[in-house]
Design a protein around this motif. Structure first.
Motif, PDB file in Angstrom:
ATOM      1  N   PRO A 198      41.210   0.817  -8.142  1.00 54.24           N
ATOM      2  CA  PRO A 198      41.361   2.350  -7.647  1.00 54.24           C
ATOM      3  C   PRO A 198      40.965   3.509  -8.508  1.00 54.24           C
ATOM      4  N   PRO A 199      41.105   3.461  -9.806  1.00 52.60           N
ATOM      5  CA  PRO A 199      40.918   4.734 -10.589  1.00 52.60           C
ATOM      6  C   PRO A 199      39.516   5.299 -10.218  1.00 52.60           C
TER       7      PRO A 199
ATOM      8  N   GLY B 160      47.503   6.696 -10.752  1.00 55.74           N
ATOM      9  CA  GLY B 160      49.071   7.013 -10.609  1.00 55.74           C
ATOM     10  C   GLY B 160      49.530   7.526 -11.871  1.00 55.74           C
ATOM     11  N   ARG B 161      50.818   7.123 -12.232  1.00 60.24           N
ATOM     12  CA  ARG B 161      51.467   7.559 -13.315  1.00 60.24           C
ATOM     13  C   ARG B 161      51.778   6.346 -14.479  1.00 60.24           C
ATOM     14  N   ALA B 162      51.019   5.211 -14.353  1.00 58.63           N
ATOM     15  CA  ALA B 162      51.430   4.248 -15.155  1.00 58.63           C
ATOM     16  C   ALA B 162      51.131   4.638 -16.618  1.00 58.63           C
TER      17      ALA B 162
ATOM     18  N   CYS C 269      47.494   6.726 -16.645  1.00 55.45           N
ATOM     19  CA  CYS C 269      46.326   6.197 -15.844  1.00 55.45           C
ATOM     20  C   CYS C 269      45.835   7.392 -14.964  1.00 55.45           C
TER      21      CYS C 269
ATOM     22  N   CYS D  13      44.971  -1.341 -16.054  1.00 56.78           N
ATOM     23  CA  CYS D  13      46.299  -0.696 -15.972  1.00 56.78           C
ATOM     24  C   CYS D  13      47.263  -1.729 -15.367  1.00 56.78           C
TER      25      CYS D  13
HETATM   26  S1  FES Z   1      48.406   3.638 -11.578  1.00 58.77           S
HETATM   27 FE1  FES Z   1      46.739   2.672 -12.549  1.00 58.77          FE
HETATM   28  S2  FES Z   1      45.520   1.871 -11.193  1.00 58.77           S
HETATM   29 FE2  FES Z   1      47.257   2.750 -10.117  1.00 58.77          FE
END
Ligand code: FES
Length: 346
Positions: free
Chosen positions: A326-327, A289-291, A286, A308
């Protein structure tokens, strides 16, 4: 000359000198980018899987699992790596070289068509690696006795279907006799398997099977970020790959409608989706973050919107553009095609 198709296999363990973490952030970012470019030159020439050992072992930080057709390619990769600026801060605490080979033992119960001479890694999260030497007395036992001992080994291994073994042979090439690498998603299951194998007859003939490395699979960018320093400013490139450049990453049967899967393309982790029979491939990480987006879900199958799993950021699967949450940055997208039983990404 052997008529088998064999592959050269290298497990290259790397350690980063602490002085690198004192460099300024821009320099760290530039060095990570240069390192990735150096490795990417070898796309299509060998299979290279990056792993992090941060948090799993004290004497090395990363491992590059390399599978090539010849030693020259392995040498060229190493030369390229150590010609980078980051390479100047890396040492090689361990390195194991082997070759694929069909077992001398007969295992008719193994799945049909399993070709032990071509390494074909799964998308498992972990790789557990160790060099292995048997006692010389083992080779003096009658073949039938060794075969029976190996049958016992295989019977136990089949009780743990989520663990997959890759054995390569080093006799005369390197210090050990074998390099054993188990793929799996559950370290607990691997511990149970190894404990059970300790009770077998073959285990009594083990001379040495350390050091053991627990390696965590991720993209090369992510491996570099686990080393510390400034986060890699990975440039998002949504242009299609030049040339054909497709690589088979999964079987059609692996990805029924509604399913997703993390696959690997060169050094990148890619999230692959089947939305009602249409395939999509985007970067697995993502941009917020790091998802791992292969663990996300498609919330609007008509518009093909991916959500996500961490903070519910949304992306258009077709374009990679953010579609809520958020992205801000888009995901890299990949072309997908199907040829026969194979899904190819490029
Ligand atoms: S890690 Fe994907 S929206 Fe925050």
């Amino acid at each position: 000359m052997t008529s088998e198709r064999r592959q050269m296999v290298r497990y290259l363990f790397l350690r980063l000198l602490p002085a690198w973490r004192q460099l300024d952030a821009e320099d760290q970012r530039a060095q990570k980018a240069q390192f990735v470019s150096a490795v990417k030159q070898f796309h299509g020439k060998l299979l290279l899987r990056p792993y992090s050992l941060m948090g799993t072992r004290g004497d090395c930080d990363a491992m590059l699992w390399q599978v090539a057709e010849d030693v020259d390619t392995l040498q060229a990769v190493e030369t390229a790596i150590f010609s980078t600026k980051l390479g100047g801060y890396l040492t090689t605490p361990y390195s194991y070289l082997g070759v694929t080979k069909r077992s001398i033992y007969d295992f008719p119960t193994l799945p049909d068509g399993e070709d032990r001479t071509v390494i074909s890694p799964s998308d498992s999260r972990y790789l557990f690696v160790y060099p292995f030497i048997k006692k010389r007395e083992w080779y003096g036992l009658p073949f039938e006795q060794r075969q029976e001992a190996m049958n016992q080994h295989v019977r136990i291994g089949r009780k743990y279907p989520s663990i997959r073994i890759n054995t390569t042979y080093s006799f005369g090439l390197d210090d050990q006799e074998f390099i054993v690498a188990f793929e799996g998603d559950d370290p607990g299951a691997f511990v149970d398997l190894v404990m059970e194998l300790r009770e077998t007859e073959a285990s009594a003939y083990t001379e040495r099977d350390v050091p053991v490395f627990t390696c965590v699979q991720m993209s090369l960018w992510e491996v570099l970020d686990t080393l510390g320093g400034a986060a890699a400013s990975r440039e998002v490139d949504t242009r299609p790959t030049e040339g054909d450049g497709f690589t088979a990453v999964a079987r059609v049967s692996d990805l029924p409608a509604g399913a997703s899967k993390r696959v690997y393309l060169d050094t990148e982790a890619v999230a692959l989706f089947n939305v009602g029979g249409t395939y999509f491939a985007v970067s697995d990480r993502c941009t917020h973050g790091r998802a791992s987006l292969s663990e996300g879900r498609v919330v609007d199958s008509g518009a093909c919107i991916l959500e996500c799993p961490w903070h519910r950021g949304r992306f258009e699967l077709e374009t990679g553009r953010p579609a809520g949450g958020p992205p801000n940055a888009p995901l890299k997208t990949y072309r997908v095609k199907v040829a026969g039983d194979q899904i190819l990404v490029g």
